[in-house]
Design a protein around this motif. Structure first.
Motif, mmCIF file in Angstrom:
data_model
loop_
_atom_site.group_PDB
_atom_site.id
_atom_site.type_symbol
_atom_site.label_atom_id
_atom_site.label_comp_id
_atom_site.label_asym_id
_atom_site.label_seq_id
_atom_site.Cartn_x
_atom_site.Cartn_y
_atom_site.Cartn_z
ATOM 1 N N THR A 229 1.114 -1.158 0.125
ATOM 2 C CA THR A 229 0.042 0.031 0.143
ATOM 3 C C THR A 229 0.862 1.108 0.085
ATOM 4 O O THR A 229 0.520 2.339 -0.828
ATOM 5 N N ARG B 192 -3.852 6.223 -3.780
ATOM 6 C CA ARG B 192 -3.781 4.874 -2.565
ATOM 7 C C ARG B 192 -4.170 5.525 -1.320
ATOM 8 O O ARG B 192 -4.714 4.898 -0.713
ATOM 9 N N TYR C 287 -2.751 -3.090 -1.841
ATOM 10 C CA TYR C 287 -3.518 -1.716 -1.867
ATOM 11 C C TYR C 287 -4.942 -1.817 -2.136
ATOM 12 O O TYR C 287 -5.606 -1.274 -1.531
#
Length: 260
Positions: A179, A192, A211
């Motif tokens: 992520t 993100r 993510y």
């Protein structure tokens, strides 16, 4: 020479440190107990169509060639709707790649993940391959959030339903899927973070090495959020009766011995 006959390297000498970190993280939630609450699965696609909320859905057949089922546990519905409305205010929509996953698709997806990493890391032994493959697709029913109806794979799309920059595509099998991976563009990092912030604000937990993966009430969420147990375990869904039943022998890994 078969895979079993090859000389193997140590996993620490051959694999990206973030993947090794993910392997170790996974070991921390495997033994978290589940106290199944018995909530029903809800057809989320049908629900948002009825209330007029826009989203995109992945129509690609599953690993076994079946139609994807966009089902999730009842307790996730309101938090997810809240997340979608918050994103809508920013001109963004969700694309649902996966919600509930049938057990045969879970098995087939894990087999595909194993094949991917046998090819990617030919100098690793079987145990290491299975650990890495399990980072991207759970190797047992008990640890498969999708099979419990408690997790989702999602990405962001714009108002025209075009994917925004997330750095790497959905299901990318590498450390770049982490992520908060540092080596992606500032735009991808921002997107993100938008997804992460909205989802976690509404009670979801993000699996830190994908993510796109968020969950609530499963083993991963319990680990991340400091809960003593999960409330959603793996279930078999009967599309004719809309009933579910718990998976038997849920802690037995999917057998992929024939791939080695």
């Amino acid at each position: 020479m078969t895979h079993k006959e090859k000389p193997f390297k140590k996993i620490s000498e051959y694999v990206d440190p973030l993947i090794l970190e993910a392997v170790e993280f996974d070991k921390t939630y495997f033994d978290i107990p589940t106290k199944e609450c018995g909530e029903e699965l809800v057809d989320f696609e049908d629900l948002i169509l009825r209330i007029g909320l826009n989203a995109e859905f992945n129509r690609t057949p599953t690993a076994t060639g079946q139609k994807r089922l966009f089902l999730l546990r009842e307790g996730l519905v309101d938090p997810l709707l809240s997340s979608m409305r918050s994103l809508g205010k920013q001109g963004l929509l969700l694309k649902f790649e996966y919600l509930y996953r049938r057990i045969e698709d879970q098995r087939a997806s894990f087999e595909r993940s194993v094949r991917t990493f046998i090819q990617k890391y030919p100098e690793l032994d079987k145990e290491s391959i299975l650990e890495i493959a399990g980072v991207f697709v759970a190797s047992t029913p008990a640890t498969a959030g999708h099979l419990s109806g408690a997790s989702m794979d999602i990405i962001l799309v714009d108002a025209d339903l075009k994917p925004v920059d997330m750095g790497v595509p959905y299901i990318h099998p590498g450390p770049e899927s982490t992520t908060f991976y540092p080596g992606i563009s500032s735009k991808a990092k921002k997107n993100r973070k938008i997804l992460y912030d909205v989802m976690t604000k509404n009670g979801f937990a993000n699996y830190p090495y994908e993510y796109w993966h968020f969950s609530m009430g499963d083993k991963i969420a319990a680990k991340i959020q400091g809960k003593k147990f999960a409330i959603y375990g793996p279930v078999i869904y009967n599309s004719k009766s809309n009933a579910t039943e718990s998976v038997r022998n849920e802690n037995i890994p999917f057998n992929v011995d024939d791939l080695f």
